[in-house]
Motif scaffolding. Structure first.
Motif, short mmCIF file in Angstrom:
data_model
loop_
_atom_site.label_atom_id
_atom_site.label_comp_id
_atom_site.label_asym_id
_atom_site.label_seq_id
_atom_site.Cartn_x
_atom_site.Cartn_y
_atom_site.Cartn_z
N PRO A 294 71.00 19.08 -54.46
CA PRO A 294 69.45 19.09 -54.74
C PRO A 294 68.79 17.89 -55.41
CG PRO A 294 70.68 20.45 -56.12
CD PRO A 294 71.87 19.99 -55.11
N PHE A 297 66.39 15.29 -53.61
CA PHE A 297 65.09 15.27 -54.01
C PHE A 297 65.14 14.73 -55.40
CE2 PHE A 297 65.60 18.69 -51.06
CZ PHE A 297 64.63 18.39 -50.14
N GLY A 298 63.89 14.27 -55.67
CA GLY A 298 63.69 13.82 -57.10
C GLY A 298 63.40 14.76 -58.21
N ILE A 315 52.59 25.35 -64.98
CA ILE A 315 53.65 26.44 -64.39
C ILE A 315 53.78 26.98 -65.88
CG2 ILE A 315 55.55 27.42 -63.24
CD1 ILE A 315 55.25 25.04 -61.57
N LEU A 331 70.34 24.12 -61.04
CA LEU A 331 70.41 22.65 -60.84
C LEU A 331 72.03 22.33 -61.01
CD1 LEU A 331 67.21 20.74 -61.56
CD2 LEU A 331 68.30 20.34 -59.66
N GLN A 334 74.19 24.07 -58.41
CA GLN A 334 74.24 23.68 -57.08
C GLN A 334 74.97 22.41 -56.78
OE1 GLN A 334 73.18 25.65 -54.66
NE2 GLN A 334 73.16 27.25 -55.98
N ARG A 364 71.03 28.13 -44.72
CA ARG A 364 70.27 29.38 -45.43
C ARG A 364 70.80 30.74 -45.07
NH1 ARG A 364 66.53 25.99 -49.16
NH2 ARG A 364 68.31 24.73 -49.65
N GLN B 245 55.46 28.76 -57.46
CA GLN B 245 55.12 27.96 -58.16
C GLN B 245 55.76 26.68 -58.29
OE1 GLN B 245 54.84 30.36 -61.65
NE2 GLN B 245 52.31 30.35 -61.56
N VAL B 246 57.18 26.73 -58.37
CA VAL B 246 58.10 25.79 -58.50
C VAL B 246 57.92 24.78 -57.23
CG1 VAL B 246 60.38 24.80 -58.88
CG2 VAL B 246 59.38 26.83 -60.25
N GLY B 249 55.45 22.51 -57.22
CA GLY B 249 55.14 21.80 -58.37
C GLY B 249 55.04 20.34 -58.34
N PRO B 251 56.77 16.50 -56.97
CA PRO B 251 57.93 15.59 -56.78
C PRO B 251 58.80 15.85 -57.99
CG PRO B 251 56.19 14.15 -57.16
CD PRO B 251 55.55 15.28 -56.82
N LEU B 252 58.27 16.13 -59.20
CA LEU B 252 58.98 16.05 -60.47
C LEU B 252 59.66 17.37 -60.43
CD1 LEU B 252 56.83 14.82 -63.39
CD2 LEU B 252 58.93 14.07 -62.56
N LEU B 253 59.51 18.33 -59.58
CA LEU B 253 60.04 19.76 -59.55
C LEU B 253 61.00 19.74 -58.16
CD1 LEU B 253 57.85 21.94 -61.34
CD2 LEU B 253 60.08 21.39 -62.19
N ALA B 254 60.77 18.86 -57.39
CA ALA B 254 61.52 19.01 -56.06
C ALA B 254 63.11 19.31 -56.13
CB ALA B 254 61.30 17.60 -55.32
N ALA B 255 63.61 18.78 -56.68
CA ALA B 255 65.30 18.99 -56.78
C ALA B 255 65.59 20.35 -57.31
CB ALA B 255 65.76 17.95 -57.64
N ALA B 256 64.46 20.85 -58.42
CA ALA B 256 64.66 22.29 -59.00
C ALA B 256 64.34 23.09 -57.96
CB ALA B 256 63.88 21.85 -60.22
N ASP B 258 64.72 22.99 -54.75
CA ASP B 258 65.74 22.99 -53.81
C ASP B 258 66.68 23.93 -54.17
OD1 ASP B 258 66.67 22.11 -51.20
OD2 ASP B 258 68.33 21.36 -52.55
N ALA B 259 67.15 23.60 -55.57
CA ALA B 259 68.39 24.24 -56.03
C ALA B 259 67.86 25.74 -56.28
CB ALA B 259 68.65 23.68 -57.53
N ALA B 260 66.84 26.03 -56.77
CA ALA B 260 66.47 27.49 -56.82
C ALA B 260 66.38 28.40 -55.36
CB ALA B 260 65.15 27.64 -57.57
N ASP B 261 65.99 27.48 -54.41
CA ASP B 261 66.12 27.99 -53.16
C ASP B 261 67.41 28.31 -52.58
OD1 ASP B 261 63.32 28.11 -52.68
OD2 ASP B 261 63.34 26.50 -51.28
N SER B 262 68.45 27.46 -52.78
CA SER B 262 69.53 27.44 -52.60
C SER B 262 70.32 28.59 -53.17
CB SER B 262 70.48 26.42 -53.04
OG SER B 262 70.12 25.22 -52.10
N HIS B 263 70.03 28.76 -54.27
CA HIS B 263 70.60 29.89 -55.17
C HIS B 263 69.77 31.21 -54.39
CE1 HIS B 263 72.10 32.00 -58.88
NE2 HIS B 263 71.26 32.82 -58.58
#
Lengths: 385, 312
Positions: A294, A297-298, A315, A331, A334, A364, B245-246, B249, B251-256, B258-263
């Motif tokens: 993950p 991405f930033g 949020i 995070l 993963q 996915r 929402q995430v 959210g 660029p600051l929440l981009a990695a989070a 993606d991780a949530a999506d994978s999960h």
């Protein structure tokens, strides 16, 4: 690392064998390759052996039977694909391939019938170790020889031992044409004709002891089986020699398929060494289901920083545990998975230096149609990962 | 299908003499075998794990050196042995002939070795013979040496062939010690009071389909079954609106995101295959959560054993 798309790498090959341990996506990789070449304009066949009908599943077909089945245009259309060639699929029926082989090699239909009726033959053709591998090769050879397909992709059986797969032909001939074995069973054969004087012979003691172990019927069946095969060894041997020749020719390529699991990587390396020791090069290695990090991405990954990021994005950090806590945990998990996979792939790359490596990320969704196979192909066809 | 296979209440599972664990390659058969053994040992049972595939794995999971053909202790009340054809043949031969000398004289000859290698499924026969002996006949101080034997069986396709070996052999051979032992093994494998076959699968399409096919094939051939293990299960963690929402959210929440999506993608698959398997496989289903361990050792096995215990 730059490497050509896999279809360019294998463009000249007519027989592609996908090798690897069970459960690594060999069938989907095989089918994706056959699909790619079909789309490019070739007439392709993917041959699978697994009794669990994996390929049927991955092609969305209910059953493949024992025949070449053409993948219908509607399946291509449904995937938004327009093939310039044709794609066929086939599930190998072990018993039927054996029968065909016996029919072809037997000097007379009567002899063929005798063999096929032997009880040992009946179990041999389904149970005997190595026969699965040999029959797969036999079928591939037959298909290759007729030249009806531009490319045959073989989804090999998930054998634990690569040598089984490469030496299956030798072993079967060895079993059928074995002087030692016939010498041992010779007395039993004579005895069944002349009378029961077998235990007077030097090998008698041995036979008697073996008989105590396995039962006499078993020995007799084996002896009769070998008699039935008498005179057919040459044909078998020649055939096995031709199969071997095909596999070591420029027409054939071996593709190692694996997943980033340490155990399957170990097995892939074992396969690679076994192939090499037989003078066979690994043309490419495909690593399926690689977890992507993950962090490509930033964004932050600690709870306080995520909290802040959520606040900034307006949020609500709610739930129990809090959203920020769940995100941080996810995070971390993963990224652990991605990290484990990365290290394994790097290890594989080091050990197989020089062999083009193709990574397919964990998708996915499950692959069960041409669209899914095409998605896999896009990874195999990418110039770079 | 055997009625008994339906009404098994999981606590009884560990009270059998023999548990066979099978499933598609890569589903975690060895891990589940190890965890079952550990769970049984916590109930004060003495357990032997028999591995019959080419590569030994269970001892490694316990952080121990390979057991090889000798029985080795892996953990309190957990032992393992790697059953390999050559040694099994030897042990078996000597047991039948009651003489090591005679065995060496006959079985160590080159011709005879050829014969033994050539005879179809003889390797499987002697391996199963050895497992049957441990499970049903091995005694110590006047009582069975093992309360439970866990057989880490070959993968599905081969697994079914493996379990059918006694029946196939008996259709050819009616007499002799091997036939007697195969009869013993066959009736043990088919006795719901003594043995159960468990299937291990993953929340993915192919392993799930294979598990369903295996379940049907086992039922058709009269092998009583235990439970279905669904390994590597992810549970949902985010509400749909949270994910939306995430994802928006920035660029600051981009990695989070993606991780949530994978999960959640994996949680979706887990949920989907749980319901498919529940409707197609008439066995109690035990969900084993995905274990995030960098090295798959005793801690992971303990986590899985606890999940099994909780479900039983």
């Amino acid at each position: 690392m730059t490497r050509p798309p896999i279809s360019a790498l294998l463009a000249q090959r007519k027989v592609i064998c996908c090798v690897g341990s069970g459960g690594v996506g060999k069938t989907t990789t095989s089918a994706a390759l056959a699909l790619r070449f079909a789309v490019e304009g070739k007439k392709t066949l993917v041959l699978t052996i697994d009794p669990a009908r994996r390929l049927a599943n991955s092609l969305g077909l209910s059953a493949l039977g024992n025949r070449e089945t053409r993948i219908g245009d509607e399946l291509f259309r449904a995937a938004g694909l327009k093939p310039h060639g044709e794609m066929y699929a086939m599930m190998l029926d072990l018993k039927l391939t054996w029968d065909e082989l016996v029919d072809r090699q037997a000097p007379s239909p009567e002899k063929a019938r005798q063999i096929k009726e032997n009880r040992l033959y009946q179990t041999l053709s389904t149970v005997m170790a190595g026969s699965l591998e040999y029959m797969a090769m036999e079928k591939v050879y037959e298909l290759w020889r007729t030249g009806r397909f531009d490319v045959v992709v073989l989804d090999t059986p998930p054998t634990a031992n690569a040598l089984d797969f490469l030496h299956a032909a030798d072993r079967i001939v060895d079993v059928l044409d074995n002087d030692a074995l016939r010498m041992l069973l010779g007395p039993l054969l004579k005895a069944s004709r002349v009378g029961l004087r077998l235990f007077a012979l030097p090998t008698g003691i041995i036979l008697k002891t073996l008989g105590r172990f396995t039962g006499q019927d078993f020995l007799r069946d084996l002896a009769q089986f070998l008699v039935a095969f008498e005179g057919m060894y040459e044909g078998f041997k020649e055939r096995a020699g031709e199969v071997k020749h095909m596999l070591s020719s420029r027409d054939a390529a071996f593709v190692l398929v694996t997943s980033p699991n340490p155990l399957t990587i170990e097995e892939a390396l074992f396969f690679h060494r076994a192939l090499a020791s037989d003078g066979v090069q690994t043309a490419a290695v495909v690593v399926n289901r690689v977890q992507r990090d993950p962090h490509r991405f930033g964004g932050p990954d600690s709870v306080p920083a995520l909290r802040e990021a959520l606040q900034l994005a307006q949020i609500k950090d709610g739930g129990d545990p809090l959203l920020s806590q769940r995100l941080a945990r996810t995070l971390a998990e993963q990224s652990t998975l991605a990290d484990l996979d990365r290290r394994e792939v790097e290890r594989l790359e080091r050990m197989l230096s020089g062999v083009p490596l193709y990574k397919v990320p964990r998708l996915r969704k499950d692959v069960h149609d041409l669209a899914g196979l095409w998605q896999i192909d896009q990874c195999l066809s990418a110039m770079q990962e | 299908m055997a009625k008994e296979a339906l009404d098994v209440t999981p606590p009884a599972l560990l009270d059998r003499r023999l548990l066979v664990v099978t499933g598609k390659g890569g589903t975690g058969k060895s891990t589940v075998s190890a965890a079952l053994a550990l769970a049984a040992s916590r109930k004060r049972k003495r357990v032997l794990i028999c591995e019959v595939t080419a590569r030994e794995r269970v001892s490694e999971l316990f952080g121990r050196p390979p057991s090889g053909p000798q029985i080795h202790k892996l953990f309190e009340d957990v032992y393992s042995v790697h059953v390999r054809p050559p040694e099994a043949m030897r042990e078996y031969g000597i047991m039948v002939l009651r003489s090591e000398t005679l065995y060496n004289l006959v079985f160590e000859r080159r011709w005879v070795r050829y014969f033994l290698n050539a005879a179809p499924s003889l390797a499987e026969i002697v391996m199963l013979g050895k497992v049957a002996w441990h499970a049903g006949r091995e005694m110590e101080h006047g009582r069975p040496r093992w309360d439970l034997v866990v057989l880490d069986a070959p993968a599905t396709g081969h697994g079914l062939t493996f379990l059918s070996v006694p029946e196939v052999f008996l259709s050819i051979v009616k007499e002799g010690p091997l036939a007697r032992d195969m009869k013993f093994m066959d009736s043990m494998l088919k006795d719901p009071q003594q043995a159960r076959t468990c299937i291990v699968t993953l929340p993915e399409e192919m392993p799930a389909n294979e598990a369903i096919e295996m379940h049907r094939a086992l039922a058709q051939r009269g092998f009583p079954q235990g439970v279905l293990f669904l390994n590597g299960v992810f549970t949902p963690r985010f509400a749909p609106e949270e994910r939306v929402q995430v994802a928006r959210g920035g660029p600051l929440l981009a990695a989070a995101a993606d991780a949530a999506d994978s999960h959640e993608a994996r949680a979706d698959l887990s949920r989907h295959y749980t319901s498919v398997l529940r409707s197609e496989v008439k066995l109690p289903l035990v969900s084993v959560p995905y274990v995030f361990e960098r090295t798959f050792g005793i801690r992971a096995i303990e986590q899985i054993a606890s999940a099994i215990e909780a479900a039983l």
